[in-house]
Enzyme design. Sequence first.
Site, PDB file in Angstrom:
ATOM      1  N   LYS A  51      44.514 -10.898  -7.469  1.00 18.08           N
ATOM      2  CA  LYS A  51      43.064 -10.881  -7.718  1.00 18.08           C
ATOM      3  C   LYS A  51      42.386 -11.993  -6.932  1.00 18.08           C
ATOM      4  O   LYS A  51      41.324 -11.795  -6.343  1.00 18.08           O
ATOM      5  CB  LYS A  51      42.796 -11.012  -9.226  1.00 18.08           C
ATOM      6  CG  LYS A  51      43.227  -9.762  -9.981  1.00 18.08           C
ATOM      7  CD  LYS A  51      43.322  -9.938 -11.478  1.00 18.08           C
ATOM      8  CE  LYS A  51      43.935  -8.672 -12.103  1.00 18.08           C
ATOM      9  NZ  LYS A  51      44.171  -8.767 -13.527  1.00 18.08           N
ATOM     10  N   GLN A  95      43.737 -12.973 -18.227  1.00 17.09           N
ATOM     11  CA  GLN A  95      44.878 -12.108 -17.913  1.00 17.09           C
ATOM     12  C   GLN A  95      45.674 -11.772 -19.182  1.00 17.09           C
ATOM     13  O   GLN A  95      46.012 -12.642 -19.972  1.00 17.09           O
ATOM     14  CB  GLN A  95      45.785 -12.812 -16.879  1.00 17.09           C
ATOM     15  CG  GLN A  95      46.941 -11.966 -16.402  1.00 17.09           C
ATOM     16  CD  GLN A  95      46.504 -10.692 -15.678  1.00 17.09           C
ATOM     17  OE1 GLN A  95      45.617 -10.724 -14.827  1.00 17.09           O
ATOM     18  NE2 GLN A  95      47.103  -9.561 -16.029  1.00 17.09           N
ATOM     19  N   ASP A 118      36.449  -6.728 -16.987  1.00 18.06           N
ATOM     20  CA  ASP A 118      37.583  -5.889 -17.387  1.00 18.06           C
ATOM     21  C   ASP A 118      37.118  -4.709 -18.242  1.00 18.06           C
ATOM     22  O   ASP A 118      37.853  -3.741 -18.432  1.00 18.06           O
ATOM     23  CB  ASP A 118      38.574  -6.718 -18.214  1.00 18.06           C
ATOM     24  CG  ASP A 118      39.812  -7.098 -17.417  1.00 18.06           C
ATOM     25  OD1 ASP A 118      40.065  -6.458 -16.383  1.00 18.06           O
ATOM     26  OD2 ASP A 118      40.521  -8.026 -17.850  1.00 18.06           O
TER      27      ASP A 118
END
Length: 292
Positions: A51, A95, A118
């Site tokens: 990322k 994460q 997300d």
Amino acid sequence: MNLIDGKKIAAEVEQKLLERIALLKQRGITPGLAVVLVGEDPASQAYVRNKDCACQRLGMFSRKIELPASTSQNELLQLIEKLNDNPLIHGILVQSPPPSHIDEQAITKALDPRKDVDGFHPINVAKLAMDDESGFVPCTPLGCQHLLTAHGIETRGANIVIVGRSLIVGKPMALLLLRKGLGGDATVTIAHSRTRHLVEITRSADIVIAALGRPHALGAENLREGAVVIDVGINRIPDTSSSTGYRLVGDVDFDAVAHRCAAITPVPGGVGPMTIAMLMHNCVKACERLTS
Ligand code: NDP
């Protein structure tokens, strides 16, 4: 068999994003993404690295925050609060999975939904269910849908079976495919570990989306001739011939099924690159909205 090249399609998505990033930069704005990693899980470290690399590639601002596994829930919540208030950060991602003492849902709820790239915050989940385009859609299902449309695979009226009902992949995937219009209008079935007669169900599908998290769980018996397969699974299996000691395989036994498929994604190089591209897409969208 027709390979759905996730790397190529992701590169095309990124190319288009570069134009939007250039427009933002003309206004003195650089899209910024904060990625928070708690603990030292090697797979999570690799995802965070990817990322970060994507941000660098696109000239975006990337803040990688690596915290020890001993980080408390409160410390993490305080960090989220600071990132919510930081005008240089437009997207925040924690994460998954965090260490077991962290309440992941509480962390997700603490995110500013406008920075929840997300798409896991309850407001964004609701917006997806309500077909409200102002929300953020989880990156992996969004990437899968884009793979289908970019590859010219018709979803309208198609029988699509999703194997897996997680909040990250299976459920949002179903909601996206049920939307009206391009990449939607499908007849969707979700299967899971309690599903009876899985083989018959997947064999009835025009398109199978595999998100079980079980290496090579779906084989030739699960697919009808001419089906399309989107393999979301990323599984590390031991491989002594590899320098890393492992290799990545999908949830579908690629070698056993590829010759029967009309089209199939490889692992790696299928859904994985699309997830990253869609994260960048969501971050640029967040930046545009927060600064308009
Ligand atoms: P989860 O473990 O959260 O969910 C797995 C789902 O599969 C569950 O709903 C489970 O059912 C179902 N399942 C498990 N075993 C079976 C079985 N034998 N038959 C039918 N259904 C089964 O996983 P995720 O959704 O988070 O991820 C799925 C896979 O996708 C993983 O390999 C993950 O690494 C990968 N992934 C890849 C990404 C990418 O960018 N390519 C991004 C995110 C995930 P039940 O609910 O009953 O337990």
